[in-house]
Design an enzyme around this catalytic site. Structure first.
Site, PDB file in Angstrom:
ATOM      1  N   CYS A 188       0.819  -1.221   0.000  1.00 59.31           N
ATOM      2  CA  CYS A 188       0.000   0.000   0.000  1.00 59.31           C
ATOM      3  C   CYS A 188       0.852   1.270   0.000  1.00 59.31           C
ATOM      4  CB  CYS A 188      -0.914   0.012   1.224  1.00 59.31           C
ATOM      5  SG  CYS A 188      -2.089  -1.346   1.267  1.00 59.31           S
ATOM      6  N   CYS A 248       9.258 -27.418   0.007  1.00 59.91           N
ATOM      7  CA  CYS A 248       9.120 -26.372   1.034  1.00 59.91           C
ATOM      8  C   CYS A 248       9.710 -26.855   2.354  1.00 59.91           C
ATOM      9  CB  CYS A 248       7.661 -25.985   1.234  1.00 59.91           C
ATOM     10  SG  CYS A 248       7.439 -24.745   2.536  1.00 59.91           S
ATOM     11  N   CYS A 251       7.276 -26.164   5.950  1.00 54.89           N
ATOM     12  CA  CYS A 251       6.237 -27.066   6.460  1.00 54.89           C
ATOM     13  C   CYS A 251       6.627 -28.545   6.381  1.00 54.89           C
ATOM     14  CB  CYS A 251       4.903 -26.804   5.771  1.00 54.89           C
ATOM     15  SG  CYS A 251       4.888 -27.064   3.999  1.00 54.89           S
TER      16      CYS A 251
HETATM   17 ZN   LIG Z   1       5.179 -25.010   2.983  1.00 59.74          ZN
END
Ligand SMILES: [Zn+2]
Lengths: 261, 69
Positions: A188, A248, A251
């Site tokens: 923004c 990833c 996770c």
């Molecule tokens: Zn992930």
């Protein structure tokens, strides 16, 4: 906590919803949420949740109110300029909604306080205004297995997603979709934004958070694996199915056993 | 068939057969470190770009992250 006669009147429009009823209102009155960032998104989420009768709210923001916030951050007024957003919000919301326990922290969310703060609540609502904080909120929620409702806005673009690795490990996390190495151009501060654009995103974000807290039926089974992209010029919304990135690292330690048994 | 036709952010694009998503982005001069990709309504995670082949009729969307609040 049982509802008293005043509560029945105050929350009657909730209670008459068949999906919610008295039980749903009671559930909400025992629920808690943390709101990261009390800007355009967060100040609206906070007002909706406090007004709706949530049990407790934790408001986290190190930022101070500036005059350039006032056109869209409608919880604040000229007298608040220079004061901390989390504490101003706490004061106003506590006054308006005495039954909701509102706490404010005038520090930014950081590696030092994230686990402590986010482990205290049922749902985390990411209303932050920068990519680094979003990554920290994600990593912390992943590690704590907390549902994380993420919204963002800039220009006439909005994004919304809800991450819960227990409910949808195959959909992965925020980092699966937007890895930390990604370069960000949409904020923004540099691109500008209109108040109602923020309001649309904050409203949908709060609706998602309330669905989770109330355990409403996930009719289309898409609550935890969808990325919504809203275009405020065309007034249209695209939905995409999120997929976990097998590479990833954020996770991986928490979903491997869930996916592979 | 040497070429396949697909839609990229609403525009028709023709690429060579067996073009993968990463090659498509490069051919379109799209900066790889600024975008996420959706193909046929499903997100294609970044580590899968080079192993995901474009197919005839694919509808592909490319967009950046929005981070403001
Ligand atoms: Zn992930």
């Amino acid at each position: 906590m049982a509802l008293d006669d005043k509560d029945y009147v105050r929350y009657s429009r909730h209670i008459m919803l068949p999906e919610m009823g008295e039980q749903g209102q009671q559930r909400l009155s025992c629920a808690s949420a943390a709101i990261i960032g009390l800007g355009g998104l967060g100040m609206l989420c906070a007002q909706y949740l406090a007004g709706a009768g949530i049990g407790s709210l934790l408001l986290i923001d190190g930022d101070k109110v500036e005059s350039s916030n006032l056109p869209r951050q409608l919880l604040f007024d000229d007298k608040d300029i220079g004061h901390n957003k989390a504490l101003v919000s706490q004061h106003k919301l506590q006054h308006r909604n005495p039954s909701c326990q509102v706490r404010g922290d005038d520090n930014y969310l950081g590696h030092d306080n994230a686990v402590n703060h986010l482990s205290q609540v049922d749902v985390v609502i990411d209303c932050s205004d920068n990519f680094m904080t979003r990554q920290l909120v994600n990593a912390t929620c992943v590690a704590l297995m907390r549902p994380n409702v993420v919204a963002s806005v800039a220009h006439f673009s909005g994004q919304l997603l809800c991450i819960d690795l227990q409910k949808a490990p195959q959909a992965g996390c925020y980092h699966c979709l937007f890895p930390q190495s990604l370069k960000v151009s949409q904020g923004c501060d540099t691109q500008g934004v209109l108040g109602p654009m923020v309001g649309v995103m904050a409203s949908m974000q709060t609706l998602l958070a309330m669905q989770i807290l109330l355990q409403l039926d996930d009719v289309q089974q898409r609550r935890y694996d969808t990325l919504y992209r809203f275009n405020g010029l065309g007034l249209n919304q695209l939905s995409s199915r999120r997929k976990r990135d097998p590479q990833c690292a954020v996770c991986a330690p928490y979903v491997m056993e869930k996916i592979h048994g | 068939m040497d070429e396949i036709n697909l839609m990229l952010n609403g525009e028709p694009v023709t690429v060579a057969n067996r073009t993968n998503v990463q090659q498509l982005l490069l051919a379109q001069k799209i900066q790889l470190d600024r975008v996420a990709v959706v193909c046929g309504g499903d997100v294609v995670p970044k580590s899968m770009w080079s192993s995901t082949l474009c197919e005839e009729g694919n509808v592909i969307e490319i967009f950046g992250v929005v981070a403001g609040g």
